[in-house]
Enzyme design. Structure first.
Site, mmCIF file in Angstrom:
data_model
loop_
_atom_site.group_PDB
_atom_site.id
_atom_site.type_symbol
_atom_site.label_atom_id
_atom_site.label_comp_id
_atom_site.label_asym_id
_atom_site.label_seq_id
_atom_site.Cartn_x
_atom_site.Cartn_y
_atom_site.Cartn_z
ATOM 1 N N HIS B 29 -0.870 20.087 -20.806
ATOM 2 C CA HIS B 29 -2.065 19.444 -20.506
ATOM 3 C C HIS B 29 -3.640 20.597 -20.409
ATOM 4 C CE1 HIS B 29 0.672 16.840 -18.937
ATOM 5 N NE2 HIS B 29 -0.196 15.540 -19.244
ATOM 6 N N GLU B 418 2.013 3.722 4.829
ATOM 7 C CA GLU B 418 3.370 4.302 4.789
ATOM 8 C C GLU B 418 3.059 5.621 3.789
ATOM 9 O OE1 GLU B 418 2.876 1.028 4.211
ATOM 10 O OE2 GLU B 418 3.379 0.200 6.298
ATOM 11 N N HIS B 480 11.569 -8.348 5.431
ATOM 12 C CA HIS B 480 11.477 -7.157 6.218
ATOM 13 C C HIS B 480 12.883 -6.516 6.402
ATOM 14 C CE1 HIS B 480 7.428 -8.308 6.866
ATOM 15 N NE2 HIS B 480 7.225 -7.662 7.943
#
Ligand SMILES: [Ca+2]
Ligand SMILES: [Ca+2]
Lengths: 671, 671
Positions: B29, B418, B480
């Site tokens: 890149h 999270e 869950h």
């Protein structure tokens, strides 16, 4: 407008049902239902059109509870309107095999549009539902026939607002100018850790403004029913932006612990239950009480919804006469049928056809079938040219005002938002008129794991086009080379992980992905070229596994997937030439489907009595099921030209052959 | 201030090095390095203090390239300053076994602070580095001894800005008022799909304002070196907010394709390479050229950094005299040593000790060791009370102005974020003075999969406290309840997945997690109570697997983990009582560690010649390695009281015994 005692009674009925159900279950979240009962009452009664007797009516307004832990709110409301949720079901809240599980699951319960609970997911689903509405409306609506014009409403809480997936979906929705999407943010200042001050002090509305949303704030969310109604009305009038209404509420309104974390995730104590009921004018000694006038009022609104559907049905009948093709097309989709003969468009390959990367083979499939399967909506998380997800004459799904696409466009630019893309695709799928497919690198499907799991759990036909599927991607290196990813998703129930080895296997993967209405698929595709196998056919590959090279009196079976199958074929030749050893080769493009075949078939592929070795350039976890020995990569990869990387790890015919010889030797000794 | 020809020459040297290296690699890149060379030149030379000869000096300024695909920028700059990256290494860019892989990897290359490339990760890492600085400074700085005062700088692009993990981390950083964090947003309007207009039209600076950041915009990012310098200076002056500087640049500046997607992910064509060099006053026929005056200037700054470190070392020597304990403590951490005897604090259990949930056992460990291990920084993604991650007298890590904690606090409220938490923990670990531990439900570790993978790849000692580890969580239900999660992370190289069965195993898991300096851990812990096993000890459990119940002439081995081990013990009793069948029980709390034991030991645990059956309430994928038959859950769970859920799926002693009998029978027939 004009709210009175009956409204308050209804609201308090919802609250006490949530109190009773969580108390009886001795588990659950009363706080959100008690806080959001007023807005639910206003929204469902004043704005939403639906028919509880036919929860699948396509033009119903959609409701998503992204803070799914508050599902007693949803169950209570659905019960009051007469959906197929009885009082006994409410009493069965959070009991095994009930239709009222701890978080709402769409395949279990009428009126639940999407499976929520994992925070942020419902938010993204709602964006997907709104996208599907905008697209379906653009395709089918005609002058005088505003067939598809429903709104999507979504409640979300602080938890959802903090989750990255919601940020991704919100940015997407703002970009797409989804005027049909109205969200209510339950601003109650409480999350599980207590006051949101401890971790969440940003200005949420300002953030949504930055995304391009229309924003409002209703400050008295416990009481100001008129304000709520006015805000939703205003939101409906804003046609070129999604809307969010920040509603400041008191979590657990009515409880002695209202406004604290104490009512978030625990039932009220017995005395508090009684106190609440007394406060609300209910008999504190009774539970699960619904005053008749509340049922009557809700049933009345339900009847209006049924009438609206009936009217719509008549409109649709007329439409089918006036717009025969489109009418038949919409009817077909509503019937859940695929277009007749679409599968004949799937490319078929001969062994003499040229080698191609399976991402290119996938592109070819999309090119060939996209006209025959108009419900297919492709896209990519900013890797269009790498995922090869866009057919040549595709039009982008974009707000027309941007000048770069149309609402009727069938290609979605998801941006670098893998989790958002997956959650949005779950919503698109849930709408019922489309099959979403979205691309990223296989390694970054992991970013979307939260939503991928829900594709599987909620039986959503979503297609993940996962290219650059191994160390074969080469120079990008270990950060981009999946090792654990196939094991992860093979372990996920109701998920087909396909890793096709050539053109016919790629077509088979698409055949299964599109015809399996209740199961999502991940198609793991290569960047590098693959030769067409001698014995592959679509018919064989749709069994999930088959014999790619058969041989009499073979010394070993090599069992493999994707790019390593042709390597195994080369290794088999090498073994014959150099060692006079005979190897069979078995391709297992999809564990989930192969495992579902009859035992005799599986034994035909993987016969007892000869040793077997698996060959796949990633974690060997799970391959013990099909092989005595495993050749894989239980470490991270390397950055370099793909052939150099394969060579580094000995994934060359000689390397496979050497390990095959060792396996044959070991097995001889073991006998 | 005052920039001249030498500055321009240095900037163009960086650009041409990026052009040459990507051209030679035929991959990579060039666009971002060419666009960001000016800001890199200004930042590294005018602001950053570092010593290339000692890349581990603790008080160096940190630099993170979150858009890691632009790593030729970083490699070129590190080379110019005299880090251990030679010109040959630059020529080896993206070649197998080079120290210049396709995306920067911290364990491969000096001067690379964190492993980036997967978008958004570096952004979160930078927030973690800034947190670690703020905490470490608060603990060790004393009047006259501003020992720890470095800044953390981070470049990020549109891709990172779109990723949810960056949103989560940005919101966290704003909340935490991290004045030591300065980010540069490369606003070049290009992502892989082309113009960002197609998917990303939000107002990024406004969004960061909403998070509580200080924002600036430098409009001429290709040329306005003074403007860049002034903006960074201003950002340094803002002490109570993180800063972001939007820098509008031209991707691939100098190329014929500048400002287009054509320079993002592909090397320049040969004629364009020459054109660029000519334009910049370089000889178009030469490659990998660094003018001597550029080396001289950069080496001069490097020498200043070396002098700064020397000065710091003297200050630290004085500090160690004046603040003996603290000085020794910091020295210990810098030496990578753990406190002597800390492990004696680990709780030890007798079989007669009461049953406890392993999340409680984990809490007990934290309670016992937190004083002995002051580098432990715990936290949770808004599940503190459920994850039991907070010791009683913990102080929160918070900006003091909020009145709810201190910079020296050792408990971090990550919010419902999270993925952000995991990426931040990777950054905290990379700082070098702390061991981060963070909690969520095991099922939602999947939300963080992108960062968890990088914990493993970059050898970060990060501890994931993953409670509610199975259907045993009960009422919350299938959304869950993890099924695929352990298989996922067991397949991840360099990751210890621990699923302890009792108190001693939990202590063992912590022992290994803390002493394994190069390996992250996931501790899968129960919500429900577990009895203390008869034969468990820390010493046995740290082998990853051991015999929990031995028996002579056993008919079967039951092999299990976590909450199912005690079920197997019960099943063994049941088998003896009802069927006079003898079962051994083996506990394997950690596959990764058990697999590393000598073969004899493993065979001692899992002897040949008797059948074995695995018992674990989740996907059986991978268990074929240790067993002939697998009893697991290859479907989603159910919502209900945990005992009811276990019963529904027959995970009760009778259910295990029935399957054990069938396994024994089958194996008899097979012999
Ligand atoms: Ca809340
Ligand atoms: Ca960009």
């Amino acid at each position: 407008m004009g709210y009175g005692d009956l409204d308050q009674l209804a609201i308090n009925t919802i609250r006490t049902l949530a109190v009773d159900a969580t108390f009886k279950a001795n588990s659950g979240h009363p706080g959100a239902p008690m806080g959001m009962a007023p807005i639910a009452h206003v929204l469902f009664n004043k704005f939403m059109t639906f028919n509880p007797k036919n929860p699948n009516w396509v033009n119903r307004d959609r409701f998503v509870l992204s803070n799914g832990h508050g599902c007693m709110l949803q169950y209570a409301v659905l019960h009051l309107f007469g959906y197929r949720i009885s009082m006994d079901d409410l009493k069965d809240f959070r009991h095994v095999d009930s239709i009222t599980p701890g978080h709402p699951e769409s395949h279990d319960t009428d009126g639940i549009e999407v499976t929520t609970g994992p925070l942020g997911q419902g938010f993204a689903n709602a964006v997907g539902l709104a996208i599907a509405q905008a697209h379906t409306g653009a395709v089918f609506n005609k002058p005088g026939y505003d067939l598809i014009n429903n709104y999507t409403y979504c409640f979300f809480g602080d938890g959802c607002a903090m989750e990255g997936i919601a940020s991704e979906a919100a940015s997407t929705a703002g970009h797409l100018q989804l005027g049909n999407l109205i969200m209510i943010y339950d601003d109650n200042h409480i999350s599980i850790d207590g006051d949101t001050k401890c971790a969440f002090t940003e200005d949420v509305l300002k953030r949504f403004e930055a995304y391009g949303w229309h924003t409002q704030w209703v400050k008295e969310g416990d009481t100001d029913l008129e304000g709520m109604e006015a805000a939703i009305k205003k939101a409906q009038e804003v046609k070129d932006k999604p809307s969010v209404i920040k509603l400041t509420t008191t979590i657990g309104f009515g409880s002695k612990l209202q406004g604290t974390g104490g009512v978030h995730g625990n039932p009220l104590k017995e005395d508090d239950c009684k106190q609440v009921k007394k406060k609300f004018g209910f008999n504190p000694e009774e539970s699960f009480v619904v005053p008749k006038e509340v049922y009557d009022a809700y049933h009345k609104h339900a009847a209006e919804g049924a009438a609206a559907e009936e009217e719509w049905n008549q409109l649709f009948s007329k439409y089918k006469e006036e717009h025969k093709d489109l009418g038949a097309e919409l009817q077909r989709r509503l019937d859940g049928k695929l277009p007749e003969g679409w599968e004949k468009k799937l490319p078929v390959y001969k062994p003499t056809d040229g080698a191609q990367a399976s991402r290119k083979l996938s592109e070819k499939v999309l090119e060939e079938i996209h006209e025959a399967v108009p419900e297919l909506l492709s896209g990519s998380a900013d890797l269009t040219g790498s995922n090869n997800t866009r057919w040549k004459n595709a039009i982008d799904f974009q707000p027309p005002s941007l000048g770069i696409g149309e609402w009727s466009g069938r290609y979605l630019r998801y941006g670098v938002r893998e989790h958002g893309m997956a959650g949005i695709m779950n919503g698109i799928s849930a709408y019922g008129t489309l099959i979403p497919a979205g691309g990223t690198f296989l390694n970054f499907v992991s970013y979307a794991a939260g939503s991928v799991r829900l594709s599987a759990l909620s039986h959503a036909r979503v297609i993940y086009i996962a290219t650059h599927d191994s160390i074969g991607l080469g120079e990008d290196g270990p950060t981009h080379q999946p090792i654990e990813t196939l094991a992860h998703f093979r372990a996920l129930p109701n998920m087909m992980v396909w890793r096709p080895a050539d053109g016919n296997e790629t077509s088979a993967a698409y055949y299964m992905a599109i015809t399996s209405k209740q199961t999502p698929s991940i198609l793991a595709l290569t960047r590098q070229n693959l030769p067409q196998l001698e014995n592959s056919t679509i018919e064989k590959a749709i069994k999930g596994g088959y014999v790619a090279v058969e041989a009499e009196k073979a010394n070993i079976t090599l069992v493999s997937t994707g790019s390593e199958v042709s390597l195994c074929v080369e290794a088999a030749k090498y073994l014959k030439d150099k060692h006079d050893v005979t190897a069979r080769v078995v391709s297992i493009p999809c564990f989930e489907v192969f495992d579902a075949q009859p035992k005799e078939y599986r034994l035909q592929c993987l016969p007892d009595g000869i040793p077997s070795m698996s060959v796949e350039v990633m974690s060997t976890l799970g391959w013990e099921r099909y092989s005595h020995e495993q050749f894989g990569l239980n470490r991270f990869g390397a950055s370099g030209a793909y052939k150099d990387v394969y060579k580094k790890f000995d994934f060359v015919p000689e390397g496979i052959a050497r390990r095959a010889m060792a396996t044959i030797d070991f097995y001889k000794d073991a006998k």
